[in-house]
Design an enzyme around this catalytic site. Sequence first.
Site, PDB file in Angstrom:
ATOM      1  N   ASP A  57     -57.756  37.936 -22.729  1.00 41.73           N
ATOM      2  CA  ASP A  57     -58.486  39.145 -23.650  1.00 41.73           C
ATOM      3  C   ASP A  57     -59.953  38.845 -23.708  1.00 41.73           C
ATOM      4  OD1 ASP A  57     -55.946  40.615 -25.930  1.00 41.73           O
ATOM      5  OD2 ASP A  57     -56.134  40.375 -23.530  1.00 41.73           O
ATOM      6  N   HIS A 108     -57.165  33.656 -25.072  1.00 42.53           N
ATOM      7  CA  HIS A 108     -58.198  34.343 -25.434  1.00 42.53           C
ATOM      8  C   HIS A 108     -59.364  33.784 -24.671  1.00 42.53           C
ATOM      9  CE1 HIS A 108     -55.953  36.615 -28.442  1.00 42.53           C
ATOM     10  NE2 HIS A 108     -56.900  37.557 -28.301  1.00 42.53           N
TER      11      HIS A 108
END
Length: 375
Positions: A188, A346
């Site tokens: 992400d 992430h």
Amino acid sequence: MFHCTNCHRVFRKQPRKCPHCGGHCVYKENHNVILIITVCVLALILAGLIFYSFQLNQDSDVPNPPASSTGTPGSSSSSVPSSSATLPTQPSSSVPASSQPTAPSSQPTTPPTQPSTPPATGPEVGIGLYTREELEAMDKTYNPNGFGAGRAPNHQRPSFVVSEQAKYEQYGGLFIGPDSDTVYLTFDCGYEYYAKDENGKEYAVTAKILDVLKEKNAKAVFFITMDYVNMSPDIVQRMIDEGHVVGNHTVYHPVMPSKSIDRMQREVMNLHNHILEKYGYTMTLFRPPTGAYSIQSLAVVQNLGYKSVLWSFQYADYFTDNQPSTSSAFKLITDNSHNGCIFLLHAVSETNAAVLGDVIDHLRNEQNYTIGILS
């Protein structure tokens, strides 16, 4: 009003004779006052009609700064392109957002402000699998705390994820891959995070992740926001050039199922059209911010030609000021791998960048997994 026919003086009450010249007094309307009042009333009516027409053309839920169950990613300050372009072809996968860290010295210390005007109006619904009426009637229930995959011992596929896959796959939801020895890496990218190496030199963490993937000949999906595109356009180009998949993570990173159908459309299509225009690249995978989804939100995205990709593994890697150690992260990731695993990582995590090469080697050489790519 009354006035003297001789000297033309004006009186509020009619006198029998003009007290000044003795002339005859008659009634006469004050045409100037009436004209002014009439013009003012018409102007007020016209202003009201213009305001009412403007309100009808606006979506009631104006974009808010993004909020995440796993942190708060940067909000976009860019102007948003029109969303009237051709819809994408049928896609395949998506995931949630990252948290906003303290920006480095080269970045602003506060997130950019939201533009004063809402995004351009999105495309019409009802052009895909569902009509507007069908979408409006769909269940909007969702968990406001986002999606947590849970864990399973001995590299088993998490039962919750498997059940969600069976329940929502008809609406384009992808929570876990097929029960095979292929696993998938997804990242992400809500914003770009800059860290410092041992020599104090600043570097973009996503660029380091791309370096590792290139070295290991592994591919991944990067789910980006409009904020990320504006901050790191060259890194997005590198993702595309090196054969990775770029996925749609919305413009403003809202909790999708809490928004109207029109707002959800704009969040997807404004970013879709921007990437198509800027890079000539068609995105087909979508990751819902914060991992929140409902039947309606999944179907809206599916109706636009996207598949919504969730995940079957995540861990707390998004706090940039409280990163886990590489040893604990390596153990947590490799201990919870499973057939068809969709890893959510992430790209703001220095730990992920540091441990990624060893994780890929272990998944391939010790656990006999293949690193696949969602497309």
